[in-house]
Design a protein around this motif. Structure first.
Motif, PDB file in Angstrom:
ATOM      1  N   GLU A  83      65.843  58.715  26.538  1.00  0.00           N
ATOM      2  CA  GLU A  83      66.174  57.685  27.051  1.00  0.00           C
ATOM      3  C   GLU A  83      65.276  56.566  27.460  1.00  0.00           C
ATOM      4  O   GLU A  83      65.285  55.226  27.259  1.00  0.00           O
ATOM      5  N   ILE A  84      63.836  57.238  27.715  1.00  0.00           N
ATOM      6  CA  ILE A  84      62.741  56.328  28.167  1.00  0.00           C
ATOM      7  C   ILE A  84      62.403  55.422  26.832  1.00  0.00           C
ATOM      8  O   ILE A  84      62.076  54.242  27.253  1.00  0.00           O
ATOM      9  N   ARG A  85      62.591  55.773  25.864  1.00  0.00           N
ATOM     10  CA  ARG A  85      62.425  54.991  24.927  1.00  0.00           C
ATOM     11  C   ARG A  85      63.478  54.055  24.276  1.00  0.00           C
ATOM     12  O   ARG A  85      62.994  52.745  24.121  1.00  0.00           O
ATOM     13  N   ARG A 102      54.977  49.658  31.163  1.00  0.00           N
ATOM     14  CA  ARG A 102      54.988  51.200  31.425  1.00  0.00           C
ATOM     15  C   ARG A 102      56.156  51.693  31.795  1.00  0.00           C
ATOM     16  O   ARG A 102      56.694  51.460  33.051  1.00  0.00           O
ATOM     17  N   PRO A 103      56.917  52.758  31.299  1.00  0.00           N
ATOM     18  CA  PRO A 103      58.062  53.186  31.930  1.00  0.00           C
ATOM     19  C   PRO A 103      57.597  54.479  32.365  1.00  0.00           C
ATOM     20  O   PRO A 103      58.125  55.134  33.210  1.00  0.00           O
ATOM     21  N   GLU A 104      56.409  55.132  32.274  1.00  0.00           N
ATOM     22  CA  GLU A 104      55.898  56.222  32.979  1.00  0.00           C
ATOM     23  C   GLU A 104      54.126  56.102  32.897  1.00  0.00           C
ATOM     24  O   GLU A 104      53.873  55.459  32.267  1.00  0.00           O
ATOM     25  N   GLN A 131      53.676  51.358  39.442  1.00  0.00           N
ATOM     26  CA  GLN A 131      55.087  50.819  39.245  1.00  0.00           C
ATOM     27  C   GLN A 131      55.408  50.987  37.855  1.00  0.00           C
ATOM     28  O   GLN A 131      54.661  50.784  36.905  1.00  0.00           O
ATOM     29  N   CYS A 132      56.501  51.667  37.529  1.00  0.00           N
ATOM     30  CA  CYS A 132      57.108  51.868  36.199  1.00  0.00           C
ATOM     31  C   CYS A 132      58.473  51.137  36.074  1.00  0.00           C
ATOM     32  O   CYS A 132      59.297  50.790  36.895  1.00  0.00           O
ATOM     33  N   TRP A 133      58.546  50.801  34.460  1.00  0.00           N
ATOM     34  CA  TRP A 133      59.578  50.030  34.408  1.00  0.00           C
ATOM     35  C   TRP A 133      60.658  50.446  33.333  1.00  0.00           C
ATOM     36  O   TRP A 133      60.268  51.371  32.408  1.00  0.00           O
ATOM     37  N   ARG A 134      61.917  50.109  33.424  1.00  0.00           N
ATOM     38  CA  ARG A 134      62.674  50.340  32.207  1.00  0.00           C
ATOM     39  C   ARG A 134      63.857  49.152  32.043  1.00  0.00           C
ATOM     40  O   ARG A 134      64.003  48.512  33.142  1.00  0.00           O
ATOM     41  N   TYR A 135      64.134  48.904  30.846  1.00  0.00           N
ATOM     42  CA  TYR A 135      64.975  47.762  30.804  1.00  0.00           C
ATOM     43  C   TYR A 135      66.355  48.506  30.577  1.00  0.00           C
ATOM     44  O   TYR A 135      66.799  48.718  29.371  1.00  0.00           O
ATOM     45  N   ARG A 142      71.591  49.678  37.918  1.00  0.00           N
ATOM     46  CA  ARG A 142      70.651  50.463  38.250  1.00  0.00           C
ATOM     47  C   ARG A 142      69.136  49.908  38.580  1.00  0.00           C
ATOM     48  O   ARG A 142      69.101  48.784  37.647  1.00  0.00           O
ATOM     49  N   ARG A 143      68.217  50.265  38.923  1.00  0.00           N
ATOM     50  CA  ARG A 143      67.065  49.640  39.347  1.00  0.00           C
ATOM     51  C   ARG A 143      66.275  49.627  37.797  1.00  0.00           C
ATOM     52  O   ARG A 143      66.454  50.524  37.082  1.00  0.00           O
ATOM     53  N   ARG A 144      65.348  48.559  37.535  1.00  0.00           N
ATOM     54  CA  ARG A 144      64.729  48.403  36.454  1.00  0.00           C
ATOM     55  C   ARG A 144      63.149  48.701  36.813  1.00  0.00           C
ATOM     56  O   ARG A 144      62.458  49.074  35.899  1.00  0.00           O
ATOM     57  N   GLU A 145      62.738  48.974  37.945  1.00  0.00           N
ATOM     58  CA  GLU A 145      61.375  49.391  38.198  1.00  0.00           C
ATOM     59  C   GLU A 145      61.334  50.375  39.479  1.00  0.00           C
ATOM     60  O   GLU A 145      62.331  50.553  40.357  1.00  0.00           O
ATOM     61  N   HIS A 146      60.486  51.346  39.532  1.00  0.00           N
ATOM     62  CA  HIS A 146      60.267  52.034  40.740  1.00  0.00           C
ATOM     63  C   HIS A 146      58.699  52.454  40.727  1.00  0.00           C
ATOM     64  O   HIS A 146      58.248  52.249  39.782  1.00  0.00           O
TER      65      HIS A 146
HETATM   66  N1  LIG Z   1      60.989  55.662  33.549  1.00  0.00           N
HETATM   67  C1  LIG Z   1      61.591  54.798  34.601  1.00  0.00           C
HETATM   68  C2  LIG Z   1      61.192  53.469  34.972  1.00  0.00           C
HETATM   69  C3  LIG Z   1      61.789  52.911  35.791  1.00  0.00           C
HETATM   70  C4  LIG Z   1      63.008  53.447  36.590  1.00  0.00           C
HETATM   71 BR1  LIG Z   1      63.922  52.681  37.979  1.00  0.00          BR
HETATM   72  N2  LIG Z   1      63.257  54.721  36.267  1.00  0.00           N
HETATM   73  C5  LIG Z   1      62.890  55.333  35.402  1.00  0.00           C
END
Ligand SMILES: Nc1ccc(Br)nc1
Length: 446
Positions: A83-85, A102-104, A131-135, A142-146
């Protein structure tokens, strides 16, 4: 038309009339979709959480590292269907480079370890909060960053490393007031899957993909899982055996299935024995179905969960002994975990464990008339040089306003600069919690 007759204004003007500026288009004051602002109250909670991440990392002798939020996309191009990809926040920069938010953090850490090469001595114990990101399609809202807390041990092949990592998270939970009745860790090893796939001569390169499919077991229907495993060229028999092994409920059952000689059972038995020594036995349980959703895990995997089952995984991690070699580097054994900043806050809210974090400033300093603004600034500077925090009132304000602000910023004491006192080199002091008030020489202020 003349300059002022802009169609938008709809006003006819003459060259002599002053230019009419339309009111500027109001910007969207919200942050981009899926992202958060951290105004003071939220920032105090975030700092409190991160301070605890850092304190636990310090207790375990880990050194802090960090990496760019922007990385080469190549760090995350894995073909296992993660999913991360699929949710990579990637783009082409102005130099036509493929880059990604970066997602991780683990791939960045692996890259830095490779870059350091022989200049660092193993084992490395590094931690990061980043901080990590996903689109994520916003349809799911859902959030795009955490922010993720990561701790990684590089260069230790034995499961003592995984035990150390789980012990650090248990230490963190205890600091939060969370107990083993609230939270547990599901623990397994990918070597369980590896041993089954080897029995059925499934090619090594399918291992990551099979793990990613299995990781979806609790998220999509079993028929879909079987369909995907079949599409990954597993035979019906291999699928049946795989799903059977993943449903065993104890290490004893697993040993019956796989035999006592395999690495999987050996690692797990050692980890559970170490758990006794570290004192976190009641926190962990074997669960063969835990595989985690990252392709690069190769051994022990674990995830923290809330026993009420209301929340998503709190944290997760495991061993990734091949990651550096997949990046073309010398292989180095490694393990680590990621711990997000969102689920833990939901859990603390659920348990009534969120801390009361009010702002804190020692002094609020104000002058009683505008001619003494400079004197007030001098007093503020003296206090600051003595390590005291000061909120200096920067305009001529009535005392009522000052008292209101003092309460809002939770100031401990009010320092009043008045002309008669100042001529004697003194200021007025009021302790706001007790109302006690007195005059004191500026030099004696502390
Ligand atoms: N990998 C990742 C990045 C950002 C969020 Br929100 N969740 C998972």
């Amino acid at each position: 038309t003349t300059p002022n007759d802009s169609p938008r204004s709809g006003r006819s003007g003459s060259l002599s009339s002053p230019p009419v500026h339309d009111s500027p288009q109001r910007i969207d004051v919200n942050p981009p979709k899926g992202t958060r602002d951290f105004p003071p109250e939220e920032m105090r909670l975030r700092n409190w959480l991160f301070d605890n991440f850092r304190e636990v990392s310090r207790l375990f002798g880990f050194e802090e590292v960090d990496f760019p939020v922007l990385e080469s996309e190549a760090l995350y191009i894995r073909k296992a269907g993660e999913e991360i990809r699929d949710q990579l926040y990637c783009f082409e920069d102005r130099g036509n480079r493929r880059v990604a938010l970066r997602p991780e953090l683990t791939p960045s850490l692996a890259r830095l370890v490779m870059q350091k090469g022989k200049s660092v001595s193993l084992p490395l114990k590094w931690f990061a909060v980043g901080q990590c990101w996903r689109y994520e399609r916003m349809t799911r809202g859902r959030r795009r960053e955490h922010y993720q807390w990561n701790m990684d041990i590089i260069g230790v092949p034995g499961v003592t490393a995984e035990a150390e990592l789980i012990s650090s998270i248990v230490t963190f939970f205890k600091r939060m007031g969370i107990t083993s009745s609230d939270v547990g860790f599901k623990v397994s090893s990918r070597k369980v899957l590896q041993e089954v796939l080897t029995c059925y001569a499934i090619p090594e390169n399918l291992f990551g993909k099979v793990c990613i499919i299995i990781d979806k077991m609790e998220k999509i229907p079993m028929d879909e899982i079987k369909k995907e495993l079949k599409a990954a060229e597993l035979s019906e028999e291999a699928i049946k055996e795989l799903l059977q092994v993943l449903s065993v409920k104890s290490l004893a059952q697993l040993e019956e299935k796989l035999g006592a000689a395999g690495e999987a059972i050996g690692d797990l038995k050692e980890l559970f024995s170490l758990a006794e020594k570290f004192g976190f036995s009641e926190w962990i349980q074997f669960d063969a179905a835990v595989v985690r959703g990252l392709a690069y895990y190769t051994g022990i995997v674990f995830e923290g969960f809330d026993r009420e089952g209301k929340l998503r995984a709190i944290c997760g991690g495991g061993r990734y002994d091949q990651l550096l070699s997949t990046f073309g580097g010398d292989n180095v054994p490694a393990c680590g975990f990621g711990f997000g900043d969102a689920v833990i806050i939901e859990l603390l809210k659920e348990k009534g464990l969120l801390p009361e974090l009010s702002p804190l400033v020692e002094n609020i300093v104000c002058s009683l008339d505008h001619t003494l603004q400079g004197a007030a600034a001098a007093v503020a500077t003296i206090l600051r040089e003595r390590g005291q925090s000061v909120d200096l009132v920067l305009e001529n304000k009535p005392l009522k306003w000052v008292f209101k602000r003092a309460a809002r910023i939770n100031a401990r004491r009010l320092i009043l600069v008045g002309s008669s006192e100042w001529q004697k080199g003194m200021v007025g002091v009021k302790i706001l919690s007790t109302g006690e008030q007195y005059e004191i020489k500026v030099d004696e202020l502390k």
